[in-house]
Design a protein around this motif. Structure first.
Motif, mmCIF file in Angstrom:
data_model
loop_
_atom_site.group_PDB
_atom_site.id
_atom_site.type_symbol
_atom_site.label_atom_id
_atom_site.label_comp_id
_atom_site.label_asym_id
_atom_site.label_seq_id
_atom_site.Cartn_x
_atom_site.Cartn_y
_atom_site.Cartn_z
ATOM 1 N N ARG A 1 -11.282 63.926 -109.732
ATOM 2 C CA ARG A 1 -11.556 62.770 -110.584
ATOM 3 C C ARG A 1 -11.290 61.438 -109.893
ATOM 4 N N LYS B 1 -16.190 64.546 -117.703
ATOM 5 C CA LYS B 1 -14.893 64.976 -117.191
ATOM 6 C C LYS B 1 -14.780 66.487 -117.355
ATOM 7 N N SER C 1 -11.787 69.513 -117.219
ATOM 8 C CA SER C 1 -10.363 69.832 -117.132
ATOM 9 C C SER C 1 -10.106 70.890 -116.076
ATOM 10 N N ARG C 2 -8.933 70.833 -115.468
ATOM 11 C CA ARG C 2 -8.544 71.802 -114.447
ATOM 12 C C ARG C 2 -8.490 73.224 -114.991
ATOM 13 N N ASN C 3 -8.346 73.374 -116.314
ATOM 14 C CA ASN C 3 -8.257 74.708 -116.919
ATOM 15 C C ASN C 3 -9.592 75.443 -116.941
ATOM 16 N N ASN C 4 -10.666 74.761 -116.563
ATOM 17 C CA ASN C 4 -11.988 75.397 -116.507
ATOM 18 C C ASN C 4 -12.250 76.089 -115.178
ATOM 19 N N GLU D 1 -7.503 66.964 -111.997
ATOM 20 C CA GLU D 1 -8.650 66.994 -112.903
ATOM 21 C C GLU D 1 -9.926 66.684 -112.122
#
Length: 370
Positions: A152, A185, A187-190, A198
């Motif tokens: 990001r 955007k 998220s890192r959880n993806n 991120e």
């Protein structure tokens, strides 16, 4: 008991790096696989793929984006370093209608000649973000657009405008060559494994035709101005070391020429090499981040007089060290800065048109930066 706990902890840690079909992802290759199909669908929708498009993908990984792209394009050319991933991608399309559309080239995209493509769609390995952007912008013939996933902070630098905290040399160089917009955007959880940062997706559309400018000269000027982007230009250009450098370049400079397409393309590619950022370190290190944003004591209160004191010739016994003889090059530089009204501006405030005007005015006086 202690050994068992340590062993279990170690096993759990190793399992978190395992992804599709138990593949061990390598951080050295920047392998963070996008696992959320909704995010992948959104990226492809925003890319606006056509059935006649040849698509370039960099780092397909296990093929989560790849298989979706193949459904909408004519041909897909992918570059992948890891042979395990290449096998995995081909397995996923084997004996399917889209199998014939796929070509995976093993190797580093930065070290191979890139064939013709209409659009680039990629979950970019973060450590090659900067050189990849400029390699794409140097590609001929020009492509329509690139839709790329970046860390990001890097993405925000690409779209930053004058006055933004992240506005830098990267921002100016990329926006000179392309229109850049932020799409979404992520998220890192993806991702699997989740990165420490991120992400964001941006769209890059090269300006066609490219600007008629010497990119080596252009970037030489930007390097100088952005060394301390919050410092006034008068203070930057009147430093002794800068005056000496400009004097040496003036003596050795030859008549400028456009250099043709080949020279321009090579110059654009070199921009990426000079601005490559180790994203795993630089953006997570607060000291490194703040170095580019550091305010000068004189620049903070906007006093041009205080800035001049720092770089004024030292006096001894009430006399100038240079014997009272004014440096003619310094006088010329100050004249150009005053005439263009840039003397009290800072690089962090200047637009692309401002830099082009300044470079043109300095060239007319014989100053060179490459």
């Amino acid at each position: 008991m202690g050994r068992i706990k340590k062993q279990r902890k170690h096993q759990q840690g190793s399992q978190t790096t395992l992804g599709h079909r138990g593949i061990d992802f390598k951080k050295t290759h920047g392998q963070h696989i996008l696992r959320n199909p909704r995010v992948a669908d959104t990226i492809i929708a925003k890319a606006g793929l056509k059935s006649t498009d040849t698509v370039l993908e960099v780092g397909p990984g296990t093929g989560n984006l790849t298989v979706k792209i193949l459904e909408r394009c004519k041909k897909l050319v992918a570059y992948e370093i890891d042979p395990r991933m290449i096998v995995e991608v081909y397995k996923r399309v084997q004996s399917t209608p889209v199998e014939s559309k796929l070509q995976v080239i093993q190797g580093d995209v930065l070290k191979h000649a890139i064939p013709y493509f209409d659009i680039c769609v990629a979950n970019t390995p973060y450590q090659i973000s900067s050189p990849l952007v400029f390699r794409l912008l140097a590609h001929r013939p020009m492509f329509r657009a690139a839709v790329l996933m970046f860390q990001r902070e890097f993405a925000m630098r690409l779209i930053a405008k004058p006055g933004d905290p992240l506005y830098c040399r990267l921002s100016v160089n990329v926006q000179l060559l392309a229109r850049v917009s932020h799409l979404m955007k992520v998220s890192r959880n993806n991702f699997r494994p989740p990165p420490k940062v991120e992400s964001s997706v941006v769209r890059i559309e090269p300006r066609n035709p490219p600007p008629d400018i010497s990119f080596e000269e252009w970037d030489g000027l930007l390097r100088l101005c952005f060394q301390r982007k919050h410092r006034m230009l008068r203070a930057i250009f009147t430093q002794k070391k800068v005056l000496k450098m400009l004097e040496e370049k003036r003596k050795t400079a030859k008549a400028l020429s456009n250099g043709g397409v080949k020279q321009s393309v090579e110059s654009i590619m070199r921009l990426g090499d000079s601005m490559n950022i180790d994203t795993d370190v630089a953006f997570q290190n607060a000291a490194t981040m703040n170095e580019d944003l550091e305010m000068d004591p004189g620049a903070e209160n906007g006093s041009a007089d205080q800035m001049e004191v720092e770089f004024a010739p030292k006096r001894k016994g009430g006399k100038r060290k240079d014997g009272g003889i004014e440096n003619p090059m310094k006088k010329q530089l100050e004249q150009v800065l005053d005439e263009t009204d840039f003397a009290t501006l800072r690089a962090s405030q200047m637009t692309i048109d401002d830099f082009r005007k300044l470079l043109s005015a300095l060239h007319l006086k014989g100053f060179r930066f490459s």
